[in-house]
Structures are given as C-alpha cells and as structure tokens.
Write an enzyme that holds these catalytic residues in place. Structure first.
Site, mmCIF file in Angstrom:
data_model
loop_
_atom_site.group_PDB
_atom_site.id
_atom_site.type_symbol
_atom_site.label_atom_id
_atom_site.label_comp_id
_atom_site.label_asym_id
_atom_site.label_seq_id
_atom_site.Cartn_x
_atom_site.Cartn_y
_atom_site.Cartn_z
ATOM 1 N N ASP A 36 0.835 -1.206 0.000
ATOM 2 C CA ASP A 36 0.000 0.000 0.000
ATOM 3 C C ASP A 36 0.869 1.254 0.000
ATOM 4 O O ASP A 36 1.434 1.628 1.023
ATOM 5 C CB ASP A 36 -0.917 -0.004 1.230
ATOM 6 C CG ASP A 36 -2.052 -1.003 1.070
ATOM 7 O OD1 ASP A 36 -2.779 -0.911 0.071
ATOM 8 O OD2 ASP A 36 -2.199 -1.875 1.954
ATOM 9 N N MET A 38 1.083 5.146 -0.176
ATOM 10 C CA MET A 38 0.242 6.336 0.078
ATOM 11 C C MET A 38 1.129 7.571 0.104
ATOM 12 O O MET A 38 2.202 7.552 0.706
ATOM 13 C CB MET A 38 -0.462 6.198 1.427
ATOM 14 C CG MET A 38 -1.256 4.907 1.584
ATOM 15 S SD MET A 38 -2.205 4.934 3.113
ATOM 16 C CE MET A 38 -2.782 3.226 3.165
ATOM 17 N N GLY A 174 -6.798 4.502 2.765
ATOM 18 C CA GLY A 174 -6.002 5.370 3.641
ATOM 19 C C GLY A 174 -5.492 4.688 4.900
ATOM 20 O O GLY A 174 -4.430 5.030 5.401
ATOM 21 N N GLY A 176 -5.490 0.832 7.422
ATOM 22 C CA GLY A 176 -5.848 -0.561 7.636
ATOM 23 C C GLY A 176 -6.843 -0.666 8.791
ATOM 24 O O GLY A 176 -7.106 0.311 9.486
ATOM 25 N N GLY A 204 -9.885 -4.276 1.897
ATOM 26 C CA GLY A 204 -10.407 -3.520 3.025
ATOM 27 C C GLY A 204 -11.403 -4.315 3.830
ATOM 28 O O GLY A 204 -12.469 -4.684 3.344
ATOM 29 N N GLY A 225 -5.023 -7.308 5.531
ATOM 30 C CA GLY A 225 -3.947 -6.741 6.340
ATOM 31 C C GLY A 225 -4.062 -7.149 7.781
ATOM 32 O O GLY A 225 -3.391 -8.069 8.250
HETATM 33 C C1 DX5 Z 1 -6.395 0.588 2.792
HETATM 34 C C2 DX5 Z 1 -5.446 -0.350 2.127
HETATM 35 C C3 DX5 Z 1 -5.639 -1.775 2.455
HETATM 36 C C4 DX5 Z 1 -5.445 -2.120 3.907
HETATM 37 C C5 DX5 Z 1 -6.308 -3.282 4.220
HETATM 38 O O1 DX5 Z 1 -6.192 1.869 2.281
HETATM 39 O O2 DX5 Z 1 -5.567 -0.226 0.727
HETATM 40 O O3 DX5 Z 1 -4.813 -2.587 1.648
HETATM 41 O O4 DX5 Z 1 -4.133 -2.475 4.221
HETATM 42 O O5 DX5 Z 1 -6.213 -3.505 5.584
HETATM 43 P P1 DX5 Z 1 -7.311 -4.361 6.343
HETATM 44 O O6 DX5 Z 1 -7.279 -5.728 5.745
HETATM 45 O O7 DX5 Z 1 -6.842 -4.318 7.741
HETATM 46 O O8 DX5 Z 1 -8.628 -3.667 6.124
HETATM 47 ZN ZN ZN Z 2 -4.537 -1.752 -0.525
#
Ligand code: DX5
Ligand code: ZN
Length: 247
Positions: A36, A38, A174, A176, A204, A225
């Site tokens: 990810d 950002m 944005g 996790g 997500g 995640g």
């Molecule tokens: C959010 C990210 C996801 C995040 C998912 O912006 O794109 O990839 O890491 O995390 P979980 O699985 O904890 O929702």
């Molecule tokens: Zn992601």
C-alpha cells in the site's frame, strides 16, 4: 472465476522488519504481497515509496510467470499515477494498480512542461504507459466511484489500454483495520458477470467473517492486512481465506 489469490497487505506488518514480514508471508503460502503506497495527497496518510520496495524485493523470489507466486501487487494511493511507474518498475514491482480517481484529475506527466498544466491524463493512457514500462496494470475504484466508469476502459479496442486487474475498494482507502463495506459487492458482481476471467481484487476489511460475501460476489484476489497480521496463526488465516474463495 480465475484462481484464488491471497495477497496479504504489509500495511499491518512491523515496518521495522518488513523484509522478514514478506519472507514469512511466502512461507505461510501467501501468493502475492500487497504493498500500500500512500502519498499524503490522494489519501491522508503516508507509507512507503520505491526505495522500500527495492529493499524488500530481495526477500521474496520473483514470480516465474505473470501473476505468479511472489508478485508484488503495488496499490498506488497516489495523486500522480504516471509519475512513479518507472521507479516502481525498477524497484521490482510486478503489478501497478492506480486509482481511477487520481488518473482523471492528474496532469499528463509525459507532456512537455508548458502543456502539463492543462491536459489531464486518462485512465486508458495510464494503463498503456504501465504496459509500455513492462508492468501489469490494475485500476482501483473508491467506494464513491460507480463501477460504470470501468466499462469503457475494459472494452477498449486497444488491448494495451485494458487492465489486467480491477480493484474494488471495500473501505475508504487510507488506513488498515477498517470495517468491511458490503455495499461495494454489487460492483464485484457486475464485473464478474461481464468478465468471467478478469482478476477482481477486493481490499479492506476482509477476514474470515467477510470473505464468503466477497467470494460469492465473484472476487478472486483477496487483500487482507489486519486479519493476517493480527492473527496468532497467519498461515491458518491465509489458508482459510483461500478455501473460502475456492469452494
Ligand atoms: C487501505 C489499504 C488496504 C489495507 C487493508 O487503504 O488499501 O490494503 O491495508 O487492511 P485491512 O485488511 O486491515 O482492512
Ligand atoms: Zn490496498
């Protein structure tokens, strides 16, 4: 649907030990690594860039084929998707997944400086450029973006303008650890009905509690995640997610 692919997100890993986190995920039988990225502009958070990807690349064997085990799936939550394709290619990214919303509002990075301020990029142009750079291309949509914007892109006459994967966000990008938005699954269903062979990724809030809904809708690439990194036995979570998609 195409084969189940579990792509744990290292956003929930210990950032001081990212290399070890990646090699552990491969031992746990993850298929891809979801990275990810950002930039603090497209989303209100900053994570890591190409130099970090370069460093962790050596901990994971390169995929032996397109989409194979060890694929670095880079989810680019960045305002200027054209700008970073080459750097990520050089860093060892395999799949560059940009946001539709960023593409339609960013300037064309390949234009001469004097026109940069006026001409916007198009998603198809970004996809073509990613392919020209030798990467697979993914296109992601946020919850507020309707799936209909994708049809024209998926139907492009020029094969190099068609994406290798669509990512349907099931949280606002944005952070996790957010709550899964089942409201996004009709997008997955509509995509799967039209495109039986397309890689459709969901990202997500995926966990053992939400995976069945996502799999039923037709998602085959599963990002997780907090569900993986928060587990006592990450290997078990990965195998349960895979089983749910395969059944
Ligand atoms: C959010 C990210 C996801 C995040 C998912 O912006 O794109 O990839 O890491 O995390 P979980 O699985 O904890 O929702
Ligand atoms: Zn992601």
């Amino acid at each position: 649907s195409p084969p189940a692919i579990i792509a744990p997100s290292i956003l929930s890993a210990d950032f001081a030990a990212l290399g070890a986190a990646c090699s552990d995920l491969m031992k746990y039988n993850a298929h891809w690594i979801h990275i990810d990225v950002m930039d603090g502009h497209f989303v209100p958070n900053i994570t890591f860039g190409a130099p970090v990807v370069t460093k962790i690349r050596s901990y994971v064997e390169r995929p032996s084929q397109k989409g194979g085990k060890g694929t670095f799936d880079c989810h680019m939550m960045i305002a200027e998707p054209m700008k970073w394709v080459k750097d990520f290619k050089d860093a060892g990214c395999d799949l560059y997944c940009f946001h539709y919303e960023a593409a339609i509002s960013s300037v064309a990075a390949r234009e001469p400086a004097d026109t940069k301020t006026t001409r916007k990029t198009s998603p198809k142009e970004v996809i073509r450029y990613i392919h020209e750079c030798g990467l697979q291309a993914g296109i992601a949509i946020k919850p507020e973006t309707p799936v209909d914007v994708l049809w024209e892109i998926l139907e492009s006459e020029d094969e190099s303008e068609r994406p290798d994967m669509v990512l349907v966000m099931t949280v606002h990008p944005g952070f996790g650890g957010q709550k899964f938005m089942a409201s996004e699954l009709p997008k997955v269903k509509a995509l799967r009905e039209k495109y039986p062979d397309l890689n459709i990724e969901v990202d997500g809030g995926l966990s053992e509690g939400t995976i069945d809904q996502a799999a039923d809708a037709g998602a085959n690439v599963i990002v997780a995640g907090s569900a993986v990194f928060g587990a006592k036995d990450p290997a078990e979570v990965i195998s349960k997610l895979r089983e749910a998609v395969e059944k």
